[in-house]
Motif scaffolding. Structure first.
Motif, PDB file in Angstrom:
ATOM      1  N   GLU A 174     -36.853  35.687  -0.846  1.00 21.34           N
ATOM      2  CA  GLU A 174     -36.484  35.997  -2.523  1.00 21.34           C
ATOM      3  C   GLU A 174     -34.982  36.144  -2.635  1.00 21.34           C
TER       4      GLU A 174
ATOM      5  N   ARG B 147     -41.756  30.071  -4.238  1.00 18.84           N
ATOM      6  CA  ARG B 147     -42.422  31.438  -5.440  1.00 18.84           C
ATOM      7  C   ARG B 147     -41.004  31.636  -5.762  1.00 18.84           C
ATOM      8  N   PRO B 148     -40.401  32.244  -5.223  1.00 14.46           N
ATOM      9  CA  PRO B 148     -39.107  32.547  -5.846  1.00 14.46           C
ATOM     10  C   PRO B 148     -38.616  32.201  -6.824  1.00 14.46           C
TER      11      PRO B 148
ATOM     12  N   ARG C 186     -39.751  28.841  -8.832  1.00 11.85           N
ATOM     13  CA  ARG C 186     -40.311  28.953  -9.504  1.00 11.85           C
ATOM     14  C   ARG C 186     -40.794  30.015 -10.959  1.00 11.85           C
ATOM     15  N   ARG C 187     -40.880  31.768 -10.040  1.00 14.37           N
ATOM     16  CA  ARG C 187     -40.632  32.815 -11.215  1.00 14.37           C
ATOM     17  C   ARG C 187     -39.515  32.669 -11.471  1.00 14.37           C
ATOM     18  N   THR C 188     -38.204  32.673 -11.418  1.00 17.68           N
ATOM     19  CA  THR C 188     -37.143  32.693 -11.363  1.00 17.68           C
ATOM     20  C   THR C 188     -36.684  32.562 -12.874  1.00 17.68           C
TER      21      THR C 188
ATOM     22  N   LYS D 282     -39.599  30.307 -14.562  1.00 18.63           N
ATOM     23  CA  LYS D 282     -40.393  30.884 -15.861  1.00 18.63           C
ATOM     24  C   LYS D 282     -38.961  31.582 -16.368  1.00 18.63           C
ATOM     25  N   ARG D 283     -38.836  32.730 -15.414  1.00 21.74           N
ATOM     26  CA  ARG D 283     -38.374  34.228 -16.268  1.00 21.74           C
ATOM     27  C   ARG D 283     -37.400  33.910 -16.483  1.00 21.74           C
TER      28      ARG D 283
END
Ligand SMILES: [Zn+2]
Length: 317
Positions: free
Chosen positions: A241, A278-279, A281-283, A285-286
């Motif tokens: 993460e 996952r982290p 992509r999430r980061t 996007k954010r």
């Protein structure tokens, strides 16, 4: 009609050669042990022999070959085909590689940095097939990158563009061997991943990973952390993460700067798979701007160990 080229991936351990067609398919391949040759010239002579053998095996002549592409682990002057120096291979300082091989073989030669070559291979024939604008990064001991703009490699003013690993992550951070400090590579490179996991074990926060290595901290590697994460180990997942968040932070800057269709991630550390992606992509996007951040796809590289050979040949297609 399909065309053919030779693609060479010159590495510190192996030099891999292949005859590749213009659809990106390897037709014949061979391999030399780079460390078996005690001088640059003896290695070059062996490479020339292997190239002649590959052409013969395919029932072709040098006249049927578009060219020979070579990816090397180091900085090059692409226009002159000059290698400034190689990481982990001695005796290559200021080598006019293009000139030396063209003299031996009478076939056009192009030389580029290995990560640029991998980016080109992945965009033409791998995960990014058909992409016009993409960024490729490799995660390992070092962190490298290549930039494709409008279907071609972007090399920069002195051919060093794409050094994603040396983009600053922290304003005041750890010293890096590029001469800078706070670079992404210092926080997501192999050694750093291992050392963060070791600290967690010493602090008693990673009993699962400690058991996996039977208490032997020297055998903690990113592969072990990946294996542990796949089994659901909390400390390993938490570390990915963190690492994914850092990579995503840098990539969001790249998304805002270049607005790529996709970012392709390869190299050994990428084998961590979803716990890492996952982290990331999430980061992205954010943190990146809304429209380019939603549009960008973040994909795992597909060509694996063949990327270097296929990409080198792709310099001619
Ligand atoms: Zn650096």
């Amino acid at each position: 009609m399909t065309k053919n080229a030779i693609g060479i991936d010159l590495g510190g351990t192996y030099t891999k050669l292949a005859l590749v067609d213009s659809k990106g398919k390897i037709k014949h391949r061979s391999r030399l042990s780079t460390t078996d040759y005690d001088s640059r010239d003896s290695l070059l002579e062996a490479i020339a022999c292997e190239i002649r053998a590959l052409i013969q095996k395919a029932g072709l002549t040098p006249g049927n070959i578009e060219g020979i592409g070579i990816g090397v682990p180091g900085l090059v002057d692409f226009n002159r085909g000059l290698v400034y120096g190689l990481t982990n291979v001695r005796g290559w300082k200021n080598t006019p590689l293009k000139l030396l091989l063209e003299r031996k073989l009478k076939i056009p030669v192009l030389v580029d940095n290995d990560v640029n070559i991998m980016a080109l291979g992945e965009c033409k024939f791998g995960a990014g097939r058909g992409a016009r604008n993409a960024v490729c990064i490799t995660l390992g001991t070092g962190v490298g990158g290549g930039i494709i703009i409008d279907g071609s490699l972007y090399r920069g003013a002195t051919f060093s563009a794409g050094e994603v690993g040396h983009m600053p992550l922290k304003e005041d951070g750890l010293a890096c061997n590029c001469g800078g400090y706070g670079c992404l590579e210092r926080y997501v490179g192999n050694r750093h991943i291992a050392s963060e996991m070791k600290s967690a074990i010493r602090a008693g926060r990673a009993p699962g990973v400690k058991a996996m290595v039977k208490g032997d901290l020297s055998s903690v590697t990113p592969e072990i952390v990946s294996k542990a994460a796949r089994k659901g180990d909390k400390a390993a997942i938490a570390l990915w993460e963190k690492i994914g968040g850092r990579i995503g932070t840098t990539l969001s800057g790249i998304v805002n700067l270049l607005n790529p269709e996709m970012i392709i991630i390869g190299g050994g550390v990428a084998d961590a798979g979803e716990p890492l992606f996952r982290p990331v992509r999430r980061t992205v996007k954010r943190r990146s701007m809304r429209i380019p951040g939603r549009a960008v796809k973040i994909l795992k590289a597909k060509l694996g160990n063949d990327a270097g050979m296929i990409g080198a040949a792709a310099l001619f297609f």
